[in-house]
Each structure stands twice: as C-alpha cells, then as structure tokens.
Design a protein around this motif. Structure first.
Motif, PDB file in Angstrom:
ATOM      1  N   VAL A 185       0.844  -1.207   0.000  1.00  0.00           N
ATOM      2  CA  VAL A 185       0.000   0.000   0.000  1.00  0.00           C
ATOM      3  C   VAL A 185       0.876   1.252   0.000  1.00  0.00           C
ATOM      4  O   VAL A 185       0.617   2.211  -0.739  1.00  0.00           O
ATOM      5  CB  VAL A 185      -0.939   0.005   1.227  1.00  0.00           C
ATOM      6  N   ALA A 186       1.935   1.248   0.825  1.00  0.00           N
ATOM      7  CA  ALA A 186       2.845   2.391   0.900  1.00  0.00           C
ATOM      8  C   ALA A 186       3.550   2.607  -0.439  1.00  0.00           C
ATOM      9  O   ALA A 186       3.742   3.746  -0.874  1.00  0.00           O
ATOM     10  CB  ALA A 186       3.870   2.171   2.008  1.00  0.00           C
ATOM     11  N   ARG A 187       3.936   1.503  -1.069  1.00  0.00           N
ATOM     12  CA  ARG A 187       4.603   1.608  -2.374  1.00  0.00           C
ATOM     13  C   ARG A 187       3.662   2.219  -3.413  1.00  0.00           C
ATOM     14  O   ARG A 187       4.044   3.111  -4.178  1.00  0.00           O
ATOM     15  CB  ARG A 187       5.052   0.218  -2.842  1.00  0.00           C
ATOM     16  N   GLU A 188       2.412   1.735  -3.426  1.00  0.00           N
ATOM     17  CA  GLU A 188       1.422   2.266  -4.364  1.00  0.00           C
ATOM     18  C   GLU A 188       1.135   3.742  -4.079  1.00  0.00           C
ATOM     19  O   GLU A 188       1.030   4.553  -5.001  1.00  0.00           O
ATOM     20  CB  GLU A 188       0.129   1.456  -4.267  1.00  0.00           C
ATOM     21  N   ALA A 193       1.703   9.451  -5.353  1.00  0.00           N
ATOM     22  CA  ALA A 193       2.156  10.785  -4.948  1.00  0.00           C
ATOM     23  C   ALA A 193       3.129  11.362  -5.975  1.00  0.00           C
ATOM     24  O   ALA A 193       3.045  12.533  -6.345  1.00  0.00           O
ATOM     25  CB  ALA A 193       2.819  10.721  -3.573  1.00  0.00           C
ATOM     26  N   ILE A 194       4.047  10.516  -6.434  1.00  0.00           N
ATOM     27  CA  ILE A 194       5.007  10.958  -7.455  1.00  0.00           C
ATOM     28  C   ILE A 194       4.278  11.344  -8.743  1.00  0.00           C
ATOM     29  O   ILE A 194       4.579  12.371  -9.371  1.00  0.00           O
ATOM     30  CB  ILE A 194       6.038   9.836  -7.736  1.00  0.00           C
ATOM     31  N   LYS A 195       3.282  10.523  -9.109  1.00  0.00           N
ATOM     32  CA  LYS A 195       2.504  10.812 -10.312  1.00  0.00           C
ATOM     33  C   LYS A 195       1.755  12.138 -10.160  1.00  0.00           C
ATOM     34  O   LYS A 195       1.740  12.972 -11.083  1.00  0.00           O
ATOM     35  CB  LYS A 195       1.518   9.675 -10.575  1.00  0.00           C
ATOM     36  N   LYS A 297      -2.175  16.291  -1.107  1.00  0.00           N
ATOM     37  CA  LYS A 297      -2.978  15.242  -0.462  1.00  0.00           C
ATOM     38  C   LYS A 297      -2.347  13.871  -0.665  1.00  0.00           C
ATOM     39  O   LYS A 297      -2.259  13.064   0.279  1.00  0.00           O
ATOM     40  CB  LYS A 297      -4.397  15.260  -1.043  1.00  0.00           C
ATOM     41  N   ALA A 298      -1.906  13.610  -1.894  1.00  0.00           N
ATOM     42  CA  ALA A 298      -1.280  12.325  -2.201  1.00  0.00           C
ATOM     43  C   ALA A 298      -0.007  12.128  -1.388  1.00  0.00           C
ATOM     44  O   ALA A 298       0.282  11.023  -0.914  1.00  0.00           O
ATOM     45  CB  ALA A 298      -0.968  12.235  -3.697  1.00  0.00           C
ATOM     46  N   GLU A 303       2.849   9.519   3.044  1.00  0.00           N
ATOM     47  CA  GLU A 303       3.603   9.587   4.300  1.00  0.00           C
ATOM     48  C   GLU A 303       2.887   8.812   5.410  1.00  0.00           C
ATOM     49  O   GLU A 303       3.530   8.111   6.207  1.00  0.00           O
ATOM     50  CB  GLU A 303       3.787  11.056   4.707  1.00  0.00           C
ATOM     51  N   LYS A 304       1.559   8.925   5.431  1.00  0.00           N
ATOM     52  CA  LYS A 304       0.775   8.198   6.428  1.00  0.00           C
ATOM     53  C   LYS A 304       0.881   6.687   6.195  1.00  0.00           C
ATOM     54  O   LYS A 304       1.056   5.914   7.149  1.00  0.00           O
ATOM     55  CB  LYS A 304      -0.694   8.638   6.342  1.00  0.00           C
TER      56      LYS A 304
END
Length: 384
Positions: A185-188, A193-195, A297-298, A303-304
């Motif tokens: 989930v963190a990877r996705e 976020a990068i996108k 937001k992403a 980070e969360k």
C-alpha cells in the motif's frame, strides 16, 4: 473416554451397532467404546490411534506417520461445516476422501468400500474407522489401549507450550502478511504521490506558458490601442487644421468618425486574442491549483501509509521474535518429554512435534534457519 463431539448419529445407529455386535466383527462393549472414540474431534482420534499402535505401526516408520498426518488434515479439509471440530464425514465427502488418495472406484464399488469401512453402519465415516480399515487394526486393542496416563501432566504441559507456539506462529504469519500488505500500500501510495506531483509540475508549467501568452496578448493589445490613439490624434488635428483645405479637413474628419464608430481589424483581433488568453489563463490557474492540492494530499497519504508500513514491519519483527521464543521453548520442552516418556503417549508427542514443524513454516526462512541451528546446538549439548 471424553464426551463425543456434537455431531449426532442417525437413529438407525443403535440397530447398526446391534447388527455389528451380532456379526461377530466387534464385541458389543468394544463397539460402544469405538462409537465414543469416533465421536471425538479428528485430532483426538488421530492421537488415540497413534498412541495405541505406536510400536506396531508408527515408531520409526515415517511413511505411516505421514499417512496419518495427511489423513487427519484431509478429513478436516473436507468437513466444510465443522472443520477441526468435526468427527466424521458423510458418504459423499468420504467418497471424495477415498478418491483423493487414489482409491478410484465405481459408485457401486465405492459404496461397498464405504460399507466395509463404516464399522458402525451409520452411513458416516470417522477418522478412527478409516484408520482401523487402512491399517487393519484390532478394534479391541485400539479401544483398550493406554494413552500415557502416567505421563499426562508432562504431555499436557508440552501441549500447552505447543498451543502457545502455534498461536504465536499464527500471529507471526498474520503480522508478516499485514506488513507485506502495508508495504505494498505504501509503495502504491508513493507512486501515486510521485505521479500527482509530476502532474502538478506539468500543470504549473502549462500555467507559466499560458501566462506568457497572456502577457504577449496584453502587449499586442496595448500596441494596437496606442497605434489607434495616435492615428485618431493625427486625424483630429488635421480635421481642425485651418491651414488645410476644406476637402482635406473633411476627409480627416470622415476617417476619424469611422475609427470612432468601429475599431480597426488589427485591434479587434488583439482584443479577441487577449480575451481568449485570459480565459485560458483562468482555466490553467484552476487546473494548476487543483493539481497542486491533489499532489499535497497524495503526499500526505503516502507519508501516512509509510508510517503504517513501518509500524506493521515493527509489529511483524516483534511477532517473529515472540514466535521464535515460543517455538524454541515448546521444542526444548517437547524434546525433554520425548526422552522421559517411555510408554504410551509417544504417538501424541510425535503429532505435537509434527505440528511444531508445521508452525515453523510461518516464520521467515532466514529466521527459521537460525532457530534450527540454535536448537540443533542445544540438543547436541544436552546429549553430551
């Protein structure tokens, strides 16, 4: 014998038992004991059978040990309603059980085979009945066999340690799975976020480009307006210049009136272009603002999720340590009890040992190797 599991035998069972008793196959008292034994949970049936025939069929016989292990877990798998709390399979599931182990027969032959296995004729097959059939075991010896009562305190203590190890190993498996899911989930989230940030950068670059267009359009409009103002000023001066003839003054006044009535085409195009660019700029500004907000937001979500992933990883590491300790404690004590128990009860100890090995499979491979090495060293030291 303990109280049978809650599955009810058909009403014809008592008649069937009388028939079995009269047939001479099984003594009436033994049949009653067999019925009680067949009512135990699958694992308890397996333990009883292993204890009863440990010397005859299982001691040092790995293939036979694994047969009981596989039979036990196939019964549990096929009992969809009660699973490990069940005690017998209906005719259909018993048919599937036989097929799984290569006993492929016609429907008629299968029913004959099931009747042969179903000692109490209740149209259900318990694990005990199948084991008696498969190992051609003596029912009287089975139901009267000692279960290691004199060593039961030690065995029960080992059982408690095993259950804790199994629970901790299961918790370890769940924690590792959660950590894996949280990491994914963190990877996705990070990729999203990068996108989003890249999209925000593109929107910002587009806004800068449109703002450049707006400045150019504004400059072009100002130039046309200045050009028109100068032209009007010249024409007005000519129309009022008394040194000029009437015709020239009239022509200048006429041209001035035309310019006052309607903007020239270059100025019209400049105004249209500038108005379009203003709208385009407004749209680009909104898009850039939305993209930036989305990126922020992403990033917050990423980070969360990363924090959650790290927490899950820590929890899984703690679970692995707890499982390591519990398995090591259970294995050490079980090994001690195995050395001390000389009579009945060895079947249960083998099954517990086998279950402990199964529990280890939930642990990470590198941790398992470390634990195995540690236990081997401790076992060698104890035997020295």
């Amino acid at each position: 014998l303990t109280t049978p599991c809650t599955s009810s035998l058909p009403a014809l069972a008592s008649i069937s038992f009388r028939k079995a008793a009269m047939s001479g196959k099984v003594d009436k008292k033994d049949m009653q004991k067999l019925k009680e034994l067949s009512g135990k949970k699958y694992r308890d049936q397996a333990v009883w059978f292993l204890n009863a025939f440990w010397v005859n069929h299982f001691e040092g016989n790995y293939p036979n040990q694994e047969k009981v292990w596989n039979y036990l877990h196939k019964f549990i798998e096929l009992d969809l309603k009660k699973k490990k709390n069940g005690c017998e399979l209906n005719e259909f599931d018993a048919h599937r059980f036989l097929e799984h182990f290569g006993m492929t027969l016609s429907v008629k032959d299968m029913r004959e085979k099931l009747r042969e296995i179903d000692i109490d004729f209740n149209k259900h097959v318990s694990l005990t009945e199948f084991l008696v059939f498969d190992f051609k075991a003596d029912v009287h010896h089975l139901v009267t066999a000692s279960q290691g009562e004199k060593d039961m305190d030690k065995i029960n203590e080992a059982q408690a340690l095993l259950e804790k190890a199994q629970a901790d190993a299961e918790a370890c498996r769940v924690a590792l799975e959660k950590a894996k899911e949280a990491a994914e989930v963190a990877r996705e989230s990070k990729l999203l976020a990068i996108k989003a940030e890249n999209e925000a950068k593109k929107a910002e670059a587009e806004l800068r480009r449109v703002e450049g267009e707006a400045r150019a359009a504004a400059d072009a409009l100002k130039a046309e307006e200045t050009k028109l103002a100068n032209k009007k000023k010249n024409l007005k001066a000519k129309s009022q210049n008394m040194d000029l003839g009437v015709v020239k003054r009239g022509k200048a006044a006429s041209m001035l009136a035309a310019l006052e009535a309607k903007d020239p085409l270059p100025l019209q195009r400049a105004k249209i272009t500038q108005a379009a660019v203003v709208k385009k700029c407004e749209k680009a500004t909104k898009k850039a603002a939305a993209a930036t907000a989305k990126a922020v937001k992403a990033r917050e979500v990423a980070e969360k999720d990363e924090e959650a992933a790290q927490a899950a990883k820590k929890a899984s590491e703690d679970a692995v340590v707890a499982a390591e300790k519990a398995i090591a404690a259970a294995e050490e004590f079980l090994e001690k009890v195995k050395q001390e128990v000389k009579g009945a009860g060895k079947g249960k100890l083998w099954l517990m040992d086998r279950e402990l090995e199964e529990a280890k499979k939930y642990m990470p491979k590198h941790k398992l190797k470390k634990l195995q090495k540690q236990m081997a060293a401790e076992k060698k030291a104890a035997m020295a």
